[in-house]
Design a protein around this motif. Structure first.
Motif, PDB file in Angstrom:
ATOM      1  N   SER A  35       0.680  -1.033   0.092  1.00  0.00           N
ATOM      2  CA  SER A  35       0.054  -0.116  -0.091  1.00  0.00           C
ATOM      3  C   SER A  35       0.715   1.444  -0.041  1.00  0.00           C
ATOM      4  O   SER A  35       0.599   2.096  -0.816  1.00  0.00           O
ATOM      5  CB  SER A  35      -0.880  -0.107   1.144  1.00  0.00           C
ATOM      6  OG  SER A  35      -2.013   1.104   1.353  1.00  0.00           O
ATOM      7  N   ASP A  36       2.008   1.173   0.781  1.00  0.00           N
ATOM      8  CA  ASP A  36       2.845   2.546   0.846  1.00  0.00           C
ATOM      9  C   ASP A  36       3.504   2.547  -0.648  1.00  0.00           C
ATOM     10  O   ASP A  36       3.899   3.865  -1.045  1.00  0.00           O
ATOM     11  CB  ASP A  36       3.782   2.072   1.931  1.00  0.00           C
ATOM     12  CG  ASP A  36       3.518   2.291   3.147  1.00  0.00           C
ATOM     13  OD1 ASP A  36       2.178   2.652   3.448  1.00  0.00           O
ATOM     14  OD2 ASP A  36       4.008   1.734   4.270  1.00  0.00           O
ATOM     15  N   TRP A  37       3.813   1.475  -1.161  1.00  0.00           N
ATOM     16  CA  TRP A  37       4.582   1.628  -2.560  1.00  0.00           C
ATOM     17  C   TRP A  37       3.621   2.308  -3.476  1.00  0.00           C
ATOM     18  O   TRP A  37       4.004   3.172  -4.362  1.00  0.00           O
ATOM     19  CB  TRP A  37       4.914   0.189  -2.964  1.00  0.00           C
ATOM     20  CG  TRP A  37       5.312   0.280  -4.464  1.00  0.00           C
ATOM     21  CD1 TRP A  37       6.595   0.349  -4.879  1.00  0.00           C
ATOM     22  CD2 TRP A  37       4.670  -0.124  -5.502  1.00  0.00           C
ATOM     23  NE1 TRP A  37       6.572   0.264  -6.315  1.00  0.00           N
ATOM     24  CE2 TRP A  37       5.225  -0.061  -6.675  1.00  0.00           C
ATOM     25  CE3 TRP A  37       3.285  -0.539  -5.569  1.00  0.00           C
ATOM     26  CZ2 TRP A  37       5.043  -0.277  -7.975  1.00  0.00           C
ATOM     27  CZ3 TRP A  37       2.837  -0.912  -6.991  1.00  0.00           C
ATOM     28  CH2 TRP A  37       3.504  -0.893  -8.070  1.00  0.00           C
ATOM     29  N   LEU A  38       2.270   1.865  -3.697  1.00  0.00           N
ATOM     30  CA  LEU A  38       1.285   2.221  -4.275  1.00  0.00           C
ATOM     31  C   LEU A  38       1.138   3.804  -4.186  1.00  0.00           C
ATOM     32  O   LEU A  38       0.826   4.765  -4.973  1.00  0.00           O
ATOM     33  CB  LEU A  38      -0.059   1.808  -4.179  1.00  0.00           C
ATOM     34  CG  LEU A  38      -1.173   2.111  -5.109  1.00  0.00           C
ATOM     35  CD1 LEU A  38      -0.889   1.881  -6.433  1.00  0.00           C
ATOM     36  CD2 LEU A  38      -2.537   1.422  -4.702  1.00  0.00           C
ATOM     37  N   ALA A  39       1.139   4.290  -2.760  1.00  0.00           N
ATOM     38  CA  ALA A  39       1.140   5.612  -2.528  1.00  0.00           C
ATOM     39  C   ALA A  39       2.198   6.513  -3.204  1.00  0.00           C
ATOM     40  O   ALA A  39       1.797   7.696  -3.580  1.00  0.00           O
ATOM     41  CB  ALA A  39       0.806   5.953  -0.864  1.00  0.00           C
ATOM     42  N   ARG A  40       3.275   5.876  -3.232  1.00  0.00           N
ATOM     43  CA  ARG A  40       4.692   6.633  -3.449  1.00  0.00           C
ATOM     44  C   ARG A  40       4.432   6.904  -5.176  1.00  0.00           C
ATOM     45  O   ARG A  40       4.808   7.782  -5.537  1.00  0.00           O
ATOM     46  CB  ARG A  40       5.691   6.022  -3.062  1.00  0.00           C
ATOM     47  CG  ARG A  40       6.188   5.863  -1.601  1.00  0.00           C
ATOM     48  CD  ARG A  40       7.597   5.507  -1.327  1.00  0.00           C
ATOM     49  NE  ARG A  40       7.663   4.145  -1.708  1.00  0.00           N
ATOM     50  CZ  ARG A  40       7.629   2.750  -1.117  1.00  0.00           C
ATOM     51  NH1 ARG A  40       7.214   3.274   0.054  1.00  0.00           N
ATOM     52  NH2 ARG A  40       8.064   1.896  -1.587  1.00  0.00           N
ATOM     53  N   CYS A  41       3.893   5.681  -5.716  1.00  0.00           N
ATOM     54  CA  CYS A  41       3.777   5.775  -7.236  1.00  0.00           C
ATOM     55  C   CYS A  41       2.866   6.914  -7.406  1.00  0.00           C
ATOM     56  O   CYS A  41       3.029   7.637  -8.544  1.00  0.00           O
ATOM     57  CB  CYS A  41       3.273   4.350  -7.764  1.00  0.00           C
ATOM     58  SG  CYS A  41       4.438   3.271  -7.637  1.00  0.00           S
ATOM     59  N   GLN A  42       1.621   6.794  -6.873  1.00  0.00           N
ATOM     60  CA  GLN A  42       0.642   7.978  -6.952  1.00  0.00           C
ATOM     61  C   GLN A  42       1.120   9.305  -6.698  1.00  0.00           C
ATOM     62  O   GLN A  42       0.631  10.132  -7.676  1.00  0.00           O
ATOM     63  CB  GLN A  42      -0.757   7.502  -6.453  1.00  0.00           C
ATOM     64  CG  GLN A  42      -1.448   6.460  -6.498  1.00  0.00           C
ATOM     65  CD  GLN A  42      -2.392   5.876  -5.486  1.00  0.00           C
ATOM     66  OE1 GLN A  42      -2.223   6.357  -4.489  1.00  0.00           O
ATOM     67  NE2 GLN A  42      -3.475   5.085  -6.182  1.00  0.00           N
ATOM     68  N   ASP A  43       2.074   9.457  -5.776  1.00  0.00           N
ATOM     69  CA  ASP A  43       2.518  10.812  -5.669  1.00  0.00           C
ATOM     70  C   ASP A  43       3.691  11.092  -6.484  1.00  0.00           C
ATOM     71  O   ASP A  43       4.469  12.133  -6.203  1.00  0.00           O
ATOM     72  CB  ASP A  43       2.872  10.783  -4.255  1.00  0.00           C
ATOM     73  CG  ASP A  43       1.869  10.995  -3.168  1.00  0.00           C
ATOM     74  OD1 ASP A  43       0.492  11.168  -3.685  1.00  0.00           O
ATOM     75  OD2 ASP A  43       1.844  10.737  -1.889  1.00  0.00           O
ATOM     76  N   GLY A  44       4.326  10.138  -7.127  1.00  0.00           N
ATOM     77  CA  GLY A  44       5.380  10.539  -8.173  1.00  0.00           C
ATOM     78  C   GLY A  44       6.682  10.402  -7.313  1.00  0.00           C
ATOM     79  O   GLY A  44       7.619  10.755  -7.698  1.00  0.00           O
ATOM     80  N   ARG A  45       6.539   9.385  -6.349  1.00  0.00           N
ATOM     81  CA  ARG A  45       7.839   9.000  -5.435  1.00  0.00           C
ATOM     82  C   ARG A  45       8.416   7.786  -5.677  1.00  0.00           C
ATOM     83  O   ARG A  45       9.316   7.402  -4.813  1.00  0.00           O
ATOM     84  CB  ARG A  45       7.776   9.397  -4.131  1.00  0.00           C
ATOM     85  CG  ARG A  45       7.225  10.915  -3.715  1.00  0.00           C
ATOM     86  CD  ARG A  45       6.920  11.171  -2.239  1.00  0.00           C
ATOM     87  NE  ARG A  45       5.583  10.410  -1.777  1.00  0.00           N
ATOM     88  CZ  ARG A  45       5.504   9.468  -0.947  1.00  0.00           C
ATOM     89  NH1 ARG A  45       6.709   8.863  -0.490  1.00  0.00           N
ATOM     90  NH2 ARG A  45       4.498   8.967  -0.482  1.00  0.00           N
ATOM     91  N   ALA A  46       7.953   7.016  -6.653  1.00  0.00           N
ATOM     92  CA  ALA A  46       8.269   5.763  -6.880  1.00  0.00           C
ATOM     93  C   ALA A  46       9.828   5.750  -7.042  1.00  0.00           C
ATOM     94  O   ALA A  46      10.463   4.664  -7.119  1.00  0.00           O
ATOM     95  CB  ALA A  46       7.349   5.069  -7.909  1.00  0.00           C
TER      96      ALA A  46
END
Length: 311
Positions: free
Chosen positions: A300-311
């Motif tokens: 879930s944290d990884w997905l949030a980073r992807c959505q925020d452009g932090r992946a």
């Protein structure tokens, strides 16, 4: 609501009463026998009792349909805990009765498959007629309506009967599972050895419909302990499914599986998350890789980073 009253499938002397008396809180509750499973559960719905203990599954005969159907319909109730009780029958008769004199026998319908072979070998000509419960069968023998009843040995004394034969069971280690049912409340905290029960309705009949339900559990690593179809009453071929799954609704894998079911099914009834009877935390199988709460959180944290452009 009477907070001190528990109902159970009666009358006095049933296996259900014996199971209820294994609960520590039973010593401080008023235990009230009821004539049927629906009556015991309706007392909870009506506020006349805080909880009811009813049979739900037998290791020989499978699910107890009266309980499954009642939990799937009517005002929703919730399972608080479960009890496992080893089952062995005694043949109860009026004092002085000999085995050769037994021509009619009775007992609960679930009892018959558990003593069928014994009956065939020892009383091949005896006529069977079902009773509302095993203890009710003992009462009918007391009244002279039957020659013998299959019930728990402990049911002999209350009805003035004597056990002619004891330890009767076709299957070794037979046991029945009972559930303590009350009104909906917040589930107890996870113990690490829990079970979650739900009833699921299919949206429509199509190839792979049941597979779609099962995949919601499988892809999240949730093991199923029971799945049983029950007719909905809406016509031939219309079924709902009673499901027991390992884990607690607070576990990410179980919670997400239930959310998946809610998305694709017209109706999902949550029956509770509760401790598994007779299972210690150390006995629970290790979770499959990728299905722990920590791994769900990391994803879930990884997905949030992807959505925020932090992946």
């Amino acid at each position: 609501m009477s907070a001190t009253r528990y109902t159970y499938l009666g009358p006095e002397g049933t296996f259900t009463e014996a199971a209820l008396r294994t609960l520590p809180e039973a010593a401080t509750r008023e235990l009230v026998p009821m004539v049927s499973v629906p009556a015991a559960l309706d007392a909870v719905r009506n506020g006349d009792a805080a909880a009811a203990l009813v049979p739900i599954e037998n290791s020989v005969e499978g699910g107890v349909t009266a309980t499954l159907d009642e939990l799937a319909s009517g005002e929703p109730l919730m399972i608080y805990r479960e009890v496992l009780l080893p089952i062995a029958f005694a043949l109860l008769v009026r004092p002085g009765t000999k085995l050769s004199e037994v021509k009619t026998v009775t007992g609960h319908p679930v009892a018959q498959p558990q003593v069928r072979n014994w009956l065939r070998n020892n009383l091949p000509d005896a006529l069977w007629e079902s009773a509302a419960s095993n203890a009710d069968g003992a009462r009918l023998v007391q009244e002279g309506r039957f020659d013998a009843a299959f019930a728990g040995e402990f049911a002999a004394a209350p009805y003035g009967l004597e056990p002619l034969v004891t330890e009767i069971h076709d299957a070794e280690n037979a046991e029945t599972r009972f559930v303590l049912v009350g009104r909906h409340a917040r589930p107890a905290a996870p113990t690490g050895a829990d079970k979650t029960s739900v009833v699921i309705w299919l949206g429509d009949d199509h190839p792979g419909a049941l597979l779609e339900l099962l995949q919601e559990f499988a892809v999240r690593g949730v093991n199923l302990m029971l799945i049983q179809s029950r007719p909905t009453g809406a016509g031939i071929g219309n079924y709902c499914f009673a499901v027991d799954a390992e884990g607690h609704i607070a576990d990410r894998r179980v919670g997400e599986a239930l959310m998946g079911l809610k998305r694709i099914c017209p109706k999902v009834r949550f029956l509770g998350s509760y401790p598994r009877a007779g299972v210690a935390v150390g006995d629970v199988k290790e979770l499959r890789a990728g299905t722990s709460d920590a791994e769900f959180t990391a994803a879930s944290d990884w997905l949030a980073r992807c959505q925020d452009g932090r992946a």
